[in-house]
Design an enzyme around this catalytic site. Structure first.
Site, PDB file in Angstrom:
ATOM      1  NE  ARG A   3      83.506  51.166  49.741  1.00 46.56           N
ATOM      2  CZ  ARG A   3      83.461  52.088  48.728  1.00 46.56           C
ATOM      3  NH1 ARG A   3      82.426  52.062  47.870  1.00 46.56           N
ATOM      4  NH2 ARG A   3      84.211  53.213  49.035  1.00 46.56           N
ATOM      5  CG  HIS A  52      81.083  53.963  53.244  1.00 42.22           C
ATOM      6  ND1 HIS A  52      81.574  54.573  52.149  1.00 42.22           N
ATOM      7  CD2 HIS A  52      82.198  53.376  53.617  1.00 42.22           C
ATOM      8  CE1 HIS A  52      82.755  54.193  51.764  1.00 42.22           C
ATOM      9  NE2 HIS A  52      83.155  53.183  52.645  1.00 42.22           N
ATOM     10  CG  ASN A  94      79.837  57.174  49.917  1.00 39.91           C
ATOM     11  OD1 ASN A  94      80.293  56.167  50.230  1.00 39.91           O
ATOM     12  ND2 ASN A  94      79.443  58.284  50.941  1.00 39.91           N
ATOM     13  CG  HIS A 106      88.285  45.134  51.686  1.00 35.20           C
ATOM     14  ND1 HIS A 106      89.191  46.212  51.913  1.00 35.20           N
ATOM     15  CD2 HIS A 106      86.987  46.061  51.813  1.00 35.20           C
ATOM     16  CE1 HIS A 106      88.838  47.277  51.966  1.00 35.20           C
ATOM     17  NE2 HIS A 106      87.617  47.112  52.083  1.00 35.20           N
TER      18      HIS A 106
HETATM   19  C1  HEM Z   1      89.859  49.293  56.784  1.00 31.22           C
HETATM   20  C2  HEM Z   1      89.651  50.342  56.056  1.00 31.22           C
HETATM   21  C3  HEM Z   1      88.662  50.342  54.892  1.00 31.22           C
HETATM   22  C4  HEM Z   1      89.328  51.040  53.687  1.00 31.22           C
HETATM   23  C5  HEM Z   1      90.484  51.992  53.775  1.00 31.22           C
HETATM   24  C6  HEM Z   1      88.315  50.607  52.675  1.00 31.22           C
HETATM   25  C7  HEM Z   1      88.415  51.130  51.465  1.00 31.22           C
HETATM   26  C8  HEM Z   1      87.701  50.688  50.504  1.00 31.22           C
HETATM   27  C9  HEM Z   1      87.759  50.896  48.902  1.00 31.22           C
HETATM   28  C10 HEM Z   1      88.583  52.220  48.659  1.00 31.22           C
HETATM   29  C11 HEM Z   1      86.651  50.124  48.358  1.00 31.22           C
HETATM   30  C12 HEM Z   1      86.641  50.054  46.863  1.00 31.22           C
HETATM   31  C13 HEM Z   1      85.495  51.143  46.397  1.00 31.22           C
HETATM   32  C14 HEM Z   1      85.677  51.324  44.702  1.00 31.22           C
HETATM   33  O1  HEM Z   1      86.680  51.902  44.151  1.00 31.22           O
HETATM   34  O2  HEM Z   1      84.797  50.807  44.180  1.00 31.22           O
HETATM   35  C15 HEM Z   1      86.078  49.379  49.214  1.00 31.22           C
HETATM   36  C16 HEM Z   1      85.247  48.290  48.860  1.00 31.22           C
HETATM   37  C17 HEM Z   1      84.594  47.620  49.828  1.00 31.22           C
HETATM   38  N1  HEM Z   1      84.836  47.792  51.144  1.00 31.22           N
HETATM   39 FE1  HEM Z   1      86.086  48.767  52.087  1.00 31.22          FE
HETATM   40  N2  HEM Z   1      87.242  49.791  53.133  1.00 31.22           N
HETATM   41  C18 HEM Z   1      87.840  49.561  54.513  1.00 31.22           C
HETATM   42  C19 HEM Z   1      86.840  48.804  55.443  1.00 31.22           C
HETATM   43  C20 HEM Z   1      85.835  48.202  55.145  1.00 31.22           C
HETATM   44  C21 HEM Z   1      84.865  47.785  56.301  1.00 31.22           C
HETATM   45  C22 HEM Z   1      85.019  47.819  57.614  1.00 31.22           C
HETATM   46  C23 HEM Z   1      83.787  46.891  55.543  1.00 31.22           C
HETATM   47  C24 HEM Z   1      82.804  46.257  55.800  1.00 31.22           C
HETATM   48  C25 HEM Z   1      82.650  45.695  57.116  1.00 31.22           C
HETATM   49  C26 HEM Z   1      84.168  47.011  54.089  1.00 31.22           C
HETATM   50  C27 HEM Z   1      83.452  46.666  53.122  1.00 31.22           C
HETATM   51  C28 HEM Z   1      83.896  46.836  51.683  1.00 31.22           C
HETATM   52  C29 HEM Z   1      83.277  45.874  50.434  1.00 31.22           C
HETATM   53  C30 HEM Z   1      82.118  44.839  50.868  1.00 31.22           C
HETATM   54  C31 HEM Z   1      83.569  46.435  49.539  1.00 31.22           C
HETATM   55  C32 HEM Z   1      83.182  46.248  47.960  1.00 31.22           C
HETATM   56  C33 HEM Z   1      82.036  47.156  47.501  1.00 31.22           C
HETATM   57  C34 HEM Z   1      81.476  46.791  46.120  1.00 31.22           C
HETATM   58  O3  HEM Z   1      81.749  45.675  45.565  1.00 31.22           O
HETATM   59  O4  HEM Z   1      81.025  47.400  45.676  1.00 31.22           O
HETATM   60  N3  HEM Z   1      85.608  47.893  53.954  1.00 31.22           N
HETATM   61  N4  HEM Z   1      86.698  49.468  50.581  1.00 31.22           N
END
Ligand code: HEM
Ligand SMILES: *[C@@H]1O[C@H](CO)[C@@H](O)[C@H](O)[C@H]1NC(C)=O
Ligand SMILES: *[C@@H]1O[C@H](CO)[C@@H](O)[C@H](O)[C@H]1NC(C)=O
Ligand SMILES: *[C@@H]1O[C@H](CO)[C@@H](O)[C@H](O)[C@H]1NC(C)=O
Ligand SMILES: *[C@@H]1O[C@H](CO)[C@@H](O)[C@H](O)[C@H]1NC(C)=O
Length: 329
Positions: A64, A68, A96, A195
């Site tokens: 992530r 970002h 973040n 995700h």
């Molecule tokens: C398509 C639009 C996307 C949205 C709206 C989005 C939104 C989010 C949100 C809200 C979270 C949860 C954060 C939290 O509350 O702890 C999250 C987690 C995550 N996102 Fe996305 N995301 C997107 C695309 C991506 C992309 C492109 C990647 C990487 C290539 C990614 C990788 C991740 C990962 C691996 C997590 C888990 C993080 C953790 O376990 O700490 N996301 N994302």
């Protein structure tokens, strides 16, 4: 005959040259540190491995982090900079902080790299390598990371929410957001598959459970059984902001296609996940990913490489930060 062969060879040569020189993406290259710091990639990988051993979930956040970093001012390591008395940096934006983790893995890799090859490896490249390693270690595709990014000197919290997508986004919103970064709708679908690992704070999707719209409290596109489980994990209270749930409860720490499979059960966690099924073209891509996991993995690796090229600083632009947390004095 011979002249024909010579001309066609020349044509091939010219097109190869054009590909290599005319393409902005070619500024970065695989093996960038092979001469100046041959241990760079293995040092970074060992730090990721160590972090994974301690905590299987943490590395998701490094994937992530690359997203970002790249969507805000390009992949320039600006996500790593600490706030100062005068500046609230990206890492302290609500998008973040506190959700983004894993900073110490990058900082530790940098400290080690500075001790063996001082001033050579950029913080932006460390994130790109570490994201690749995090994907690989959780069972995703292995791929080579073109490198040579340099670090930026600006990090503004105010630029995060305007550049990063929100979990409430619909397909239209997401497509536009990715297009603004030079990524296609199909690449957006492909990258959303990240995700499949990691976790989310309840606060990122609570609205779907308790306050969806003026007419319905619960999002009708959310599976009712799944919603009931989520409500137990995420009660309708404001005094527990730290609660988290796995993003892919079937295999939370494995980089697989279950994220996409969940969508067909209406078990996408965010609006921005479930919305991928809202139009035929994206639904078809999701279906194909479920049916052909290795096809998705290839596309995912390619899309990560493309994302890793967004707005990069190369050559003499930017700097090689000595400490990833601070711009050089
Ligand atoms: C398509 C639009 C996307 C949205 C709206 C989005 C939104 C989010 C949100 C809200 C979270 C949860 C954060 C939290 O509350 O702890 C999250 C987690 C995550 N996102 Fe996305 N995301 C997107 C695309 C991506 C992309 C492109 C990647 C990487 C290539 C990614 C990788 C991740 C990962 C691996 C997590 C888990 C993080 C953790 O376990 O700490 N996301 N994302
Ligand atoms: C922060 O701002 C103050 C007052 O504007 C200024 O005196 C100081 O030099 C600034 N510090 C940095 C690190 O820029
Ligand atoms: C998202 O899309 C809806 C309609 O499709 C639109 O009304 C809204 O302004 C968009 N929001 C953003 C942040 O782009
Ligand atoms: C959740 O809590 C808010 C504020 O406390 C309240 O307005 C809302 O009606 C609650 N939703 C449900 C579904 O109970
Ligand atoms: C519920 O959603 C509305 C917008 O749809 C918002 O104005 C309101 O603050 C939300 N209430 C809660 C308790 O989150």
């Amino acid at each position: 005959m011979i002249t024909m062969r010579v001309t066609s060879m020349a044509l091939v040569l010219i097109s190869v040259l054009l590909l290599v020189c005319g393409n902005a993406e070619s500024w970065l290259k695989v093996g960038f540190y092979d001469e100046k710091c041959p241990q760079a990639e293995s040092i970074i990988k060992s730090k990721v491995k160590k972090a994974f051993k301690k905590n299987k979930g943490l590395v998701a956040s490094i994937v992530r982090m690359e997203f970002h970093d790249c969507f805000v001012r390009g992949c320039d390591g600006s996500i790593l900079i600490d706030s100062t008395a005068n500046n609230t940096a990206e890492k302290d934006s609500v998008i973040n902080n506190p959700s983004l983790r894993g900073f110490n893995v990058i900082y530790r890799a940098k400290a080690k790299l500075e001790s063996v090859c001082k001033g050579i490896v950029s913080c932006a490249d460390i994130i790109a390598f570490a994201a690749r390693d995090s994907i690989e270690i959780t069972g995703g595709p292995a791929y080579e990371v073109p490198a040579g990014r340099r670090d930026g000197r600006v990090s503004l919290a105010s630029e995060t929410l305007t550049n990063l997508p929100a979990p409430t986004f619909n397909l239209n919103n997401l497509t536009k957001n990715f297009a603004a970064k030079g990524l296609t709708q199909d690449e957006m679908v492909t990258l959303s598959g990240a995700h499949t690992i990691g976790r989310s704070h309840c606060t990122s999707f609570n609205n779907r459970l308790y306050n969806f719209s003026t007419t319905v409290k619960q999002d009708p596109t959310l599976n009712r059984k799944y919603a009931a489980i989520l409500k137990k994990e995420c009660p309708n209270v404001t005094d527990k902001p730290n609660l988290v749930v796995p993003m892919d409860p079937t295999t939370p720490a494995v980089f697989d296609i279950n994220y996409y499979a969940n969508l067909f059960k209406n078990e996408g966690l965010f609006t921005s996940d479930q919305t991928l099924l809202s139009k035929a073209a994206t639904a078809k891509a999701v279906k194909k990913n479920v049916a052909h996991p290795s096809h998705w993995e290839k596309k995912f690796a390619a899309a990560m490489i493309k994302m890793g090229n967004i707005g990069v600083l190369t050559g003499t632009k930017g700097e090689i930060r000595a400490d990833c947390r601070k711009i050089n004095p």
